[in-house]
Design an enzyme around this catalytic site. Structure first.
Site, PDB file in Angstrom:
ATOM      1  N   LYS A 114      27.306  46.230 -53.412  1.00 12.08           N
ATOM      2  CA  LYS A 114      27.228  46.047 -54.933  1.00 12.08           C
ATOM      3  C   LYS A 114      26.503  47.213 -55.614  1.00 12.08           C
ATOM      4  CE  LYS A 114      26.504  41.251 -54.153  1.00 12.08           C
ATOM      5  NZ  LYS A 114      25.599  40.123 -54.266  1.00 12.08           N
ATOM      6  N   LYS A 197      39.235  36.253 -51.053  1.00 12.86           N
ATOM      7  CA  LYS A 197      38.417  35.093 -50.925  1.00 12.86           C
ATOM      8  C   LYS A 197      38.265  34.470 -52.497  1.00 12.86           C
ATOM      9  CE  LYS A 197      33.608  35.644 -50.896  1.00 12.86           C
ATOM     10  NZ  LYS A 197      32.522  34.737 -50.863  1.00 12.86           N
ATOM     11  N   LYS A 200      33.464  33.887 -57.629  1.00 13.17           N
ATOM     12  CA  LYS A 200      33.286  33.834 -59.075  1.00 13.17           C
ATOM     13  C   LYS A 200      33.322  35.203 -59.675  1.00 13.17           C
ATOM     14  CE  LYS A 200      28.239  34.478 -58.255  1.00 13.17           C
ATOM     15  NZ  LYS A 200      28.111  34.020 -57.097  1.00 13.17           N
TER      16      LYS A 200
HETATM   17  P1  ADP Z   1      31.085  34.052 -54.957  1.00 15.61           P
HETATM   18  O1  ADP Z   1      31.780  34.532 -53.728  1.00 15.61           O
HETATM   19  O2  ADP Z   1      32.105  33.302 -55.379  1.00 15.61           O
HETATM   20  O3  ADP Z   1      30.423  35.081 -55.503  1.00 15.61           O
HETATM   21  P2  ADP Z   1      28.589  33.093 -53.482  1.00 15.61           P
HETATM   22  O4  ADP Z   1      28.329  34.356 -52.809  1.00 15.61           O
HETATM   23  O5  ADP Z   1      27.501  32.700 -54.828  1.00 15.61           O
HETATM   24  O6  ADP Z   1      29.969  32.824 -54.172  1.00 15.61           O
HETATM   25  O7  ADP Z   1      28.492  32.064 -52.493  1.00 15.61           O
HETATM   26  C1  ADP Z   1      27.759  30.981 -52.643  1.00 15.61           C
HETATM   27  C2  ADP Z   1      28.151  29.887 -51.332  1.00 15.61           C
HETATM   28  O8  ADP Z   1      29.482  29.708 -51.251  1.00 15.61           O
HETATM   29  C3  ADP Z   1      27.996  30.884 -49.858  1.00 15.61           C
HETATM   30  O9  ADP Z   1      27.456  30.226 -49.023  1.00 15.61           O
HETATM   31  C4  ADP Z   1      29.308  31.293 -49.620  1.00 15.61           C
HETATM   32  O10 ADP Z   1      29.704  31.574 -48.303  1.00 15.61           O
HETATM   33  C5  ADP Z   1      30.042  30.238 -50.043  1.00 15.61           C
HETATM   34  N1  ADP Z   1      31.543  30.535 -50.276  1.00 15.61           N
HETATM   35  C6  ADP Z   1      31.781  31.479 -51.563  1.00 15.61           C
HETATM   36  N2  ADP Z   1      33.110  31.522 -51.919  1.00 15.61           N
HETATM   37  C7  ADP Z   1      33.845  30.933 -50.737  1.00 15.61           C
HETATM   38  C8  ADP Z   1      35.054  30.959 -50.294  1.00 15.61           C
HETATM   39  N3  ADP Z   1      36.141  31.385 -51.057  1.00 15.61           N
HETATM   40  N4  ADP Z   1      35.335  30.247 -49.321  1.00 15.61           N
HETATM   41  C9  ADP Z   1      34.480  29.641 -48.588  1.00 15.61           C
HETATM   42  N5  ADP Z   1      33.106  29.642 -48.960  1.00 15.61           N
HETATM   43  C10 ADP Z   1      32.610  30.409 -49.956  1.00 15.61           C
HETATM   44 NA    NA Z   2      29.123  36.344 -52.009  1.00 15.62          NA
END
Ligand code: ADP
Ligand code: NA
Length: 330
Positions: A114, A197, A200
Protein backbone atom coordinates in the site's frame (compact mmCIF):
# COMPACT_ATOMS: atom_id res chain seq x y z
CA UNK A 1 -20.57 -20.44 26.93
CA UNK A 2 -17.82 -22.99 26.29
CA UNK A 3 -17.71 -21.84 22.70
CA UNK A 4 -14.55 -20.61 21.04
CA UNK A 5 -14.50 -16.88 20.56
CA UNK A 6 -14.10 -15.41 17.09
CA UNK A 7 -13.45 -11.80 16.28
CA UNK A 8 -13.66 -10.15 12.90
CA UNK A 9 -13.87 -6.63 11.57
CA UNK A 10 -14.85 -4.97 8.34
CA UNK A 11 -14.08 -1.45 7.20
CA UNK A 12 -16.88 0.97 6.49
CA UNK A 13 -16.79 1.84 2.79
CA UNK A 14 -18.43 4.76 1.09
CA UNK A 15 -20.76 3.12 -1.42
CA UNK A 16 -21.66 -0.29 -0.10
CA UNK A 17 -20.16 -3.73 0.29
CA UNK A 18 -19.53 -5.66 -2.90
CA UNK A 19 -20.49 -9.24 -3.61
CA UNK A 20 -16.96 -10.43 -2.74
CA UNK A 21 -17.24 -8.90 0.74
CA UNK A 22 -20.56 -10.62 1.25
CA UNK A 23 -19.65 -14.09 -0.06
CA UNK A 24 -16.07 -14.02 1.25
CA UNK A 25 -16.65 -12.52 4.69
CA UNK A 26 -20.10 -11.43 5.85
CA UNK A 27 -21.81 -14.71 4.98
CA UNK A 28 -19.25 -16.56 7.15
CA UNK A 29 -19.94 -14.17 10.02
CA UNK A 30 -23.60 -15.12 9.87
CA UNK A 31 -22.70 -18.83 10.01
CA UNK A 32 -20.10 -18.47 12.77
CA UNK A 33 -22.45 -16.69 15.16
CA UNK A 34 -24.28 -20.04 15.49
CA UNK A 35 -21.21 -22.04 16.49
CA UNK A 36 -18.96 -19.46 18.15
CA UNK A 37 -18.98 -16.67 20.68
CA UNK A 38 -18.71 -14.06 17.97
CA UNK A 39 -17.52 -10.45 18.18
CA UNK A 40 -17.98 -8.44 14.99
CA UNK A 41 -17.07 -4.83 14.47
CA UNK A 42 -17.10 -2.05 11.95
CA UNK A 43 -13.49 -0.89 12.07
CA UNK A 44 -13.83 2.85 11.63
CA UNK A 45 -10.48 3.51 13.35
CA UNK A 46 -8.79 1.46 10.66
CA UNK A 47 -10.61 3.51 8.02
CA UNK A 48 -8.84 6.75 9.00
CA UNK A 49 -5.40 5.35 8.13
CA UNK A 50 -6.21 6.95 4.79
CA UNK A 51 -7.93 10.38 4.63
CA UNK A 52 -11.68 10.33 5.41
CA UNK A 53 -14.37 12.97 5.08
CA UNK A 54 -16.21 13.21 8.46
CA UNK A 55 -19.75 13.19 7.03
CA UNK A 56 -18.86 10.30 4.75
CA UNK A 57 -17.26 8.31 7.55
CA UNK A 58 -20.33 8.75 9.75
CA UNK A 59 -22.64 7.69 6.91
CA UNK A 60 -20.52 4.75 5.79
CA UNK A 61 -20.19 3.42 9.34
CA UNK A 62 -23.98 3.36 9.70
CA UNK A 63 -24.31 1.87 6.21
CA UNK A 64 -21.84 -0.90 7.08
CA UNK A 65 -23.75 -1.75 10.26
CA UNK A 66 -27.07 -1.69 8.39
CA UNK A 67 -25.67 -4.06 5.78
CA UNK A 68 -24.33 -6.48 8.38
CA UNK A 69 -27.67 -6.54 10.18
CA UNK A 70 -29.54 -6.97 6.91
CA UNK A 71 -27.28 -9.84 5.85
CA UNK A 72 -28.23 -11.73 9.01
CA UNK A 73 -25.66 -10.69 11.61
CA UNK A 74 -27.90 -10.84 14.66
CA UNK A 75 -27.14 -8.84 17.83
CA UNK A 76 -28.99 -11.52 19.81
CA UNK A 77 -26.48 -14.12 18.60
CA UNK A 78 -23.25 -12.11 18.59
CA UNK A 79 -21.72 -8.87 19.78
CA UNK A 80 -21.89 -6.30 16.98
CA UNK A 81 -20.29 -2.90 17.54
CA UNK A 82 -18.34 -0.01 16.09
CA UNK A 83 -14.65 -0.01 16.97
CA UNK A 84 -14.38 3.68 17.95
CA UNK A 85 -17.26 3.26 20.43
CA UNK A 86 -14.94 1.14 22.55
CA UNK A 87 -12.03 3.40 23.55
CA UNK A 88 -9.98 0.47 24.83
CA UNK A 89 -9.02 -0.35 21.21
CA UNK A 90 -6.94 2.82 21.03
CA UNK A 91 -5.59 2.33 24.54
CA UNK A 92 -4.37 -1.20 23.95
CA UNK A 93 -3.07 -0.23 20.51
CA UNK A 94 -0.66 2.25 22.15
CA UNK A 95 0.60 -0.43 24.53
CA UNK A 96 1.05 -2.84 21.61
CA UNK A 97 2.81 -0.13 19.59
CA UNK A 98 5.39 0.04 22.36
CA UNK A 99 5.84 -3.74 22.35
CA UNK A 100 6.11 -4.10 18.57
CA UNK A 101 9.56 -3.88 17.04
CA UNK A 102 10.00 -1.41 14.21
CA UNK A 103 11.62 -4.21 12.21
CA UNK A 104 8.77 -6.64 12.56
CA UNK A 105 6.19 -4.00 11.65
CA UNK A 106 8.32 -3.11 8.63
CA UNK A 107 8.04 -6.67 7.36
CA UNK A 108 4.24 -6.49 6.87
CA UNK A 109 3.75 -7.05 3.16
CA UNK A 110 0.33 -5.37 3.02
CA UNK A 111 1.89 -2.11 4.25
CA UNK A 112 4.75 -2.42 1.80
CA UNK A 113 2.28 -2.85 -1.06
CA UNK A 114 0.00 0.00 0.00
CA UNK A 115 2.73 2.47 0.91
CA UNK A 116 4.63 1.74 -2.29
CA UNK A 117 1.63 3.11 -4.19
CA UNK A 118 1.29 6.24 -2.07
CA UNK A 119 4.93 7.08 -1.35
CA UNK A 120 6.41 7.90 2.08
CA UNK A 121 5.02 11.46 2.20
CA UNK A 122 1.55 10.26 1.23
CA UNK A 123 1.48 7.44 3.78
CA UNK A 124 0.35 7.91 7.38
CA UNK A 125 2.12 6.39 10.35
CA UNK A 126 -1.34 4.99 11.16
CA UNK A 127 -1.21 2.90 8.00
CA UNK A 128 2.16 1.59 9.18
CA UNK A 129 0.84 0.62 12.61
CA UNK A 130 -2.51 -0.63 11.28
CA UNK A 131 -1.55 -4.27 12.04
CA UNK A 132 -0.73 -3.24 15.61
CA UNK A 133 -4.21 -1.78 16.06
CA UNK A 134 -5.51 -5.03 14.60
CA UNK A 135 -3.49 -6.97 17.18
CA UNK A 136 -5.04 -4.84 19.92
CA UNK A 137 -8.53 -5.47 18.49
CA UNK A 138 -8.00 -9.20 18.73
CA UNK A 139 -6.14 -9.40 22.05
CA UNK A 140 -8.65 -7.13 23.79
CA UNK A 141 -11.31 -9.84 23.50
CA UNK A 142 -9.15 -12.93 24.08
CA UNK A 143 -10.28 -14.15 20.67
CA UNK A 144 -9.33 -17.75 19.94
CA UNK A 145 -9.91 -17.58 16.22
CA UNK A 146 -9.77 -14.81 13.67
CA UNK A 147 -11.55 -15.58 10.40
CA UNK A 148 -9.42 -13.93 7.74
CA UNK A 149 -8.36 -14.30 4.16
CA UNK A 150 -4.91 -15.63 3.32
CA UNK A 151 -3.67 -12.03 2.88
CA UNK A 152 -4.22 -11.35 6.60
CA UNK A 153 -2.38 -14.39 7.95
CA UNK A 154 0.78 -12.36 8.59
CA UNK A 155 -1.17 -9.90 10.76
CA UNK A 156 -2.49 -12.70 12.94
CA UNK A 157 1.07 -14.00 13.32
CA UNK A 158 2.14 -10.52 14.45
CA UNK A 159 -0.73 -10.52 16.95
CA UNK A 160 0.53 -13.81 18.40
CA UNK A 161 4.10 -12.51 18.59
CA UNK A 162 3.28 -9.28 20.43
CA UNK A 163 0.71 -11.03 22.63
CA UNK A 164 3.35 -13.60 23.56
CA UNK A 165 5.84 -10.81 24.25
CA UNK A 166 3.39 -9.16 26.62
CA UNK A 167 2.76 -12.44 28.40
CA UNK A 168 6.42 -13.24 28.88
CA UNK A 169 7.27 -9.74 30.13
CA UNK A 170 4.27 -9.13 32.36
CA UNK A 171 2.79 -12.54 33.12
CA UNK A 172 0.23 -14.64 31.33
CA UNK A 173 -2.59 -12.25 30.43
CA UNK A 174 -3.52 -12.38 26.76
CA UNK A 175 -4.95 -15.23 24.69
CA UNK A 176 -2.95 -16.00 21.56
CA UNK A 177 -5.31 -16.30 18.59
CA UNK A 178 -5.17 -18.48 15.55
CA UNK A 179 -5.96 -17.48 12.00
CA UNK A 180 -9.12 -19.24 10.93
CA UNK A 181 -8.73 -19.50 7.18
CA UNK A 182 -11.96 -20.67 5.68
CA UNK A 183 -11.08 -23.06 2.90
CA UNK A 184 -14.52 -23.00 1.41
CA UNK A 185 -14.55 -19.21 1.45
CA UNK A 186 -15.60 -18.17 -1.99
CA UNK A 187 -13.06 -15.92 -3.61
CA UNK A 188 -14.99 -13.80 -6.04
CA UNK A 189 -13.33 -12.30 -9.07
CA UNK A 190 -13.97 -9.13 -11.01
CA UNK A 191 -16.65 -9.78 -13.67
CA UNK A 192 -14.69 -7.80 -16.26
CA UNK A 193 -11.24 -9.05 -15.23
CA UNK A 194 -11.59 -12.56 -13.79
CA UNK A 195 -7.85 -12.70 -13.07
CA UNK A 196 -8.28 -10.02 -10.36
CA UNK A 197 -10.36 -10.36 -7.20
CA UNK A 198 -13.46 -8.24 -6.99
CA UNK A 199 -12.31 -5.22 -5.00
CA UNK A 200 -13.53 -1.83 -3.92
CA UNK A 201 -10.23 -0.41 -5.14
CA UNK A 202 -10.49 -1.77 -8.69
CA UNK A 203 -9.52 0.82 -11.31
CA UNK A 204 -12.97 0.49 -12.89
CA UNK A 205 -16.09 -0.77 -11.14
CA UNK A 206 -17.67 -2.21 -14.29
CA UNK A 207 -16.94 -5.70 -12.97
CA UNK A 208 -17.72 -4.96 -9.30
CA UNK A 209 -21.21 -5.85 -8.05
CA UNK A 210 -22.20 -3.40 -5.28
CA UNK A 211 -24.90 -4.72 -2.98
CA UNK A 212 -26.73 -1.40 -2.88
CA UNK A 213 -26.79 -0.82 -6.63
CA UNK A 214 -30.11 -0.88 -8.44
CA UNK A 215 -30.96 -4.42 -9.61
CA UNK A 216 -30.85 -3.22 -13.23
CA UNK A 217 -27.27 -2.08 -12.86
CA UNK A 218 -26.09 -5.38 -11.38
CA UNK A 219 -28.05 -7.44 -13.91
CA UNK A 220 -26.25 -5.63 -16.69
CA UNK A 221 -22.88 -6.33 -15.05
CA UNK A 222 -23.66 -10.04 -14.86
CA UNK A 223 -24.94 -10.18 -18.42
CA UNK A 224 -21.80 -8.51 -19.73
CA UNK A 225 -19.41 -10.60 -17.61
CA UNK A 226 -16.23 -11.53 -19.46
CA UNK A 227 -16.10 -15.21 -20.41
CA UNK A 228 -13.82 -17.19 -22.69
CA UNK A 229 -14.51 -17.91 -26.34
CA UNK A 230 -15.51 -21.55 -25.69
CA UNK A 231 -19.08 -22.68 -25.28
CA UNK A 232 -19.19 -25.31 -22.55
CA UNK A 233 -20.37 -24.35 -19.05
CA UNK A 234 -17.67 -26.08 -17.03
CA UNK A 235 -15.81 -25.23 -13.81
CA UNK A 236 -12.18 -24.74 -14.76
CA UNK A 237 -10.60 -21.74 -13.01
CA UNK A 238 -7.45 -21.87 -15.18
CA UNK A 239 -8.96 -22.20 -18.65
CA UNK A 240 -12.35 -20.64 -17.88
CA UNK A 241 -11.92 -18.16 -15.01
CA UNK A 242 -14.94 -16.04 -15.97
CA UNK A 243 -17.35 -18.96 -16.26
CA UNK A 244 -15.92 -20.52 -13.09
CA UNK A 245 -16.48 -17.25 -11.20
CA UNK A 246 -20.13 -17.21 -12.30
CA UNK A 247 -20.49 -20.83 -11.19
CA UNK A 248 -18.97 -19.99 -7.79
CA UNK A 249 -21.43 -17.12 -7.34
CA UNK A 250 -24.35 -19.26 -8.48
CA UNK A 251 -23.37 -22.05 -6.10
CA UNK A 252 -22.81 -19.72 -3.15
CA UNK A 253 -26.18 -18.00 -3.57
CA UNK A 254 -28.24 -21.16 -4.12
CA UNK A 255 -26.42 -23.87 -2.16
CA UNK A 256 -26.34 -26.07 -5.29
CA UNK A 257 -23.03 -27.78 -5.93
CA UNK A 258 -20.98 -26.71 -8.94
CA UNK A 259 -21.53 -30.19 -10.43
CA UNK A 260 -25.29 -29.79 -10.19
CA UNK A 261 -25.12 -26.42 -11.90
CA UNK A 262 -22.90 -27.75 -14.69
CA UNK A 263 -25.44 -30.49 -15.28
CA UNK A 264 -28.29 -27.99 -15.37
CA UNK A 265 -26.53 -26.02 -18.12
CA UNK A 266 -25.30 -29.00 -20.12
CA UNK A 267 -25.60 -28.25 -23.83
CA UNK A 268 -26.31 -24.55 -23.23
CA UNK A 269 -24.16 -21.53 -24.05
CA UNK A 270 -22.95 -18.92 -21.56
CA UNK A 271 -25.87 -16.53 -22.11
CA UNK A 272 -28.44 -18.45 -20.05
CA UNK A 273 -25.92 -18.89 -17.20
CA UNK A 274 -25.27 -15.15 -17.05
CA UNK A 275 -28.98 -14.36 -17.14
CA UNK A 276 -29.74 -16.85 -14.38
CA UNK A 277 -26.95 -15.67 -12.09
CA UNK A 278 -28.29 -12.14 -12.57
CA UNK A 279 -31.79 -13.28 -11.58
CA UNK A 280 -30.61 -15.28 -8.59
CA UNK A 281 -28.58 -12.33 -7.36
CA UNK A 282 -31.52 -9.97 -7.92
CA UNK A 283 -33.81 -12.25 -5.89
CA UNK A 284 -31.32 -12.41 -3.05
CA UNK A 285 -30.42 -8.74 -3.02
CA UNK A 286 -33.92 -7.22 -3.27
CA UNK A 287 -35.03 -8.03 0.30
CA UNK A 288 -31.51 -7.29 1.54
CA UNK A 289 -31.62 -3.79 0.06
CA UNK A 290 -35.07 -3.17 1.49
CA UNK A 291 -33.85 -4.08 4.97
CA UNK A 292 -30.77 -1.86 4.63
CA UNK A 293 -32.91 1.11 3.59
CA UNK A 294 -35.26 0.48 6.53
CA UNK A 295 -32.34 0.56 8.97
CA UNK A 296 -31.00 3.74 7.39
CA UNK A 297 -34.45 5.30 7.64
CA UNK A 298 -34.36 4.91 11.39
CA UNK A 299 -30.87 5.96 12.46
CA UNK A 300 -31.96 6.26 16.09
CA UNK A 301 -32.82 2.57 16.21
CA UNK A 302 -29.59 1.67 14.42
CA UNK A 303 -27.57 3.78 16.85
CA UNK A 304 -29.35 2.13 19.78
CA UNK A 305 -28.42 -1.34 18.49
CA UNK A 306 -24.82 -0.24 18.12
CA UNK A 307 -24.74 1.38 21.55
CA UNK A 308 -25.96 -1.86 23.09
CA UNK A 309 -23.30 -3.79 21.18
CA UNK A 310 -20.58 -1.40 22.34
CA UNK A 311 -21.70 -1.80 25.96
CA UNK A 312 -21.45 -5.61 25.63
CA UNK A 313 -18.03 -5.32 24.00
CA UNK A 314 -16.78 -2.92 26.67
CA UNK A 315 -17.59 -5.39 29.42
CA UNK A 316 -14.84 -7.59 28.03
CA UNK A 317 -12.52 -4.85 26.74
CA UNK A 318 -12.44 -2.82 29.95
CA UNK A 319 -11.56 -5.92 31.97
CA UNK A 320 -8.66 -6.78 29.69
CA UNK A 321 -7.43 -3.19 29.66
CA UNK A 322 -7.54 -2.89 33.46
CA UNK A 323 -5.47 -6.06 33.83
CA UNK A 324 -3.00 -4.95 31.15
CA UNK A 325 -2.47 -1.54 32.80
CA UNK A 326 -2.16 -3.09 36.21
CA UNK A 327 0.44 -5.66 35.10
CA UNK A 328 2.46 -2.93 33.37
CA UNK A 329 2.62 -0.73 36.44
CA UNK A 330 0.04 1.94 35.67
P1 ADP B 1 -11.51 -4.94 -0.77
O1 ADP B 1 -10.56 -6.01 -1.22
O2 ADP B 1 -12.62 -4.71 -1.71
O3 ADP B 1 -10.77 -3.71 -0.37
P2 ADP B 1 -11.64 -5.51 2.01
O4 ADP B 1 -10.16 -5.67 2.01
O5 ADP B 1 -12.22 -4.33 2.73
O6 ADP B 1 -12.18 -5.53 0.52
O7 ADP B 1 -12.26 -6.85 2.55
C1 ADP B 1 -13.27 -6.98 3.51
C2 ADP B 1 -13.54 -8.45 3.67
O8 ADP B 1 -14.08 -8.99 2.45
C3 ADP B 1 -12.30 -9.28 3.97
O9 ADP B 1 -12.63 -10.29 4.90
C4 ADP B 1 -11.93 -9.90 2.64
O10 ADP B 1 -11.26 -11.13 2.79
C5 ADP B 1 -13.29 -10.07 1.98
N1 ADP B 1 -13.18 -9.96 0.52
C6 ADP B 1 -12.85 -8.83 -0.15
N2 ADP B 1 -12.87 -9.03 -1.48
C7 ADP B 1 -13.20 -10.33 -1.67
C8 ADP B 1 -13.39 -11.15 -2.81
N3 ADP B 1 -13.24 -10.67 -4.04
N4 ADP B 1 -13.73 -12.44 -2.64
C9 ADP B 1 -13.89 -12.93 -1.39
N5 ADP B 1 -13.74 -12.22 -0.26
C10 ADP B 1 -13.39 -10.93 -0.38
NA1 NA C 1 -8.21 -6.12 1.09
Amino acid sequence: TGRLRVLSGIQPTAGSFHLGNYLGAVRQWVALQETHDAFYMVVDLHAITIPQDPAELRASTRLAAAQLLSAGVDPARCTLFVQSHVPEHSQLAWVMNCLTRFGEASRMTQFKDKSAKQGAEGTSVGLFTYPVLQAADILLYHANQVPVGEDQRQHVELTRDVGQRFNSQFGDTLTLPEAYILKETAKIYDLQDPAAKMSKSAASDKGVVWLMDEAKVSAKKFRSAVTDTGTEVRYDPVAKPGVSNLLTIYSALTGLSVGEIEEKFAGQLYGPLKTEVAEIFADWVAPFRTRVLEFLDDPAQLDAILAEGAAKAREVASGTMATVYDRMGF
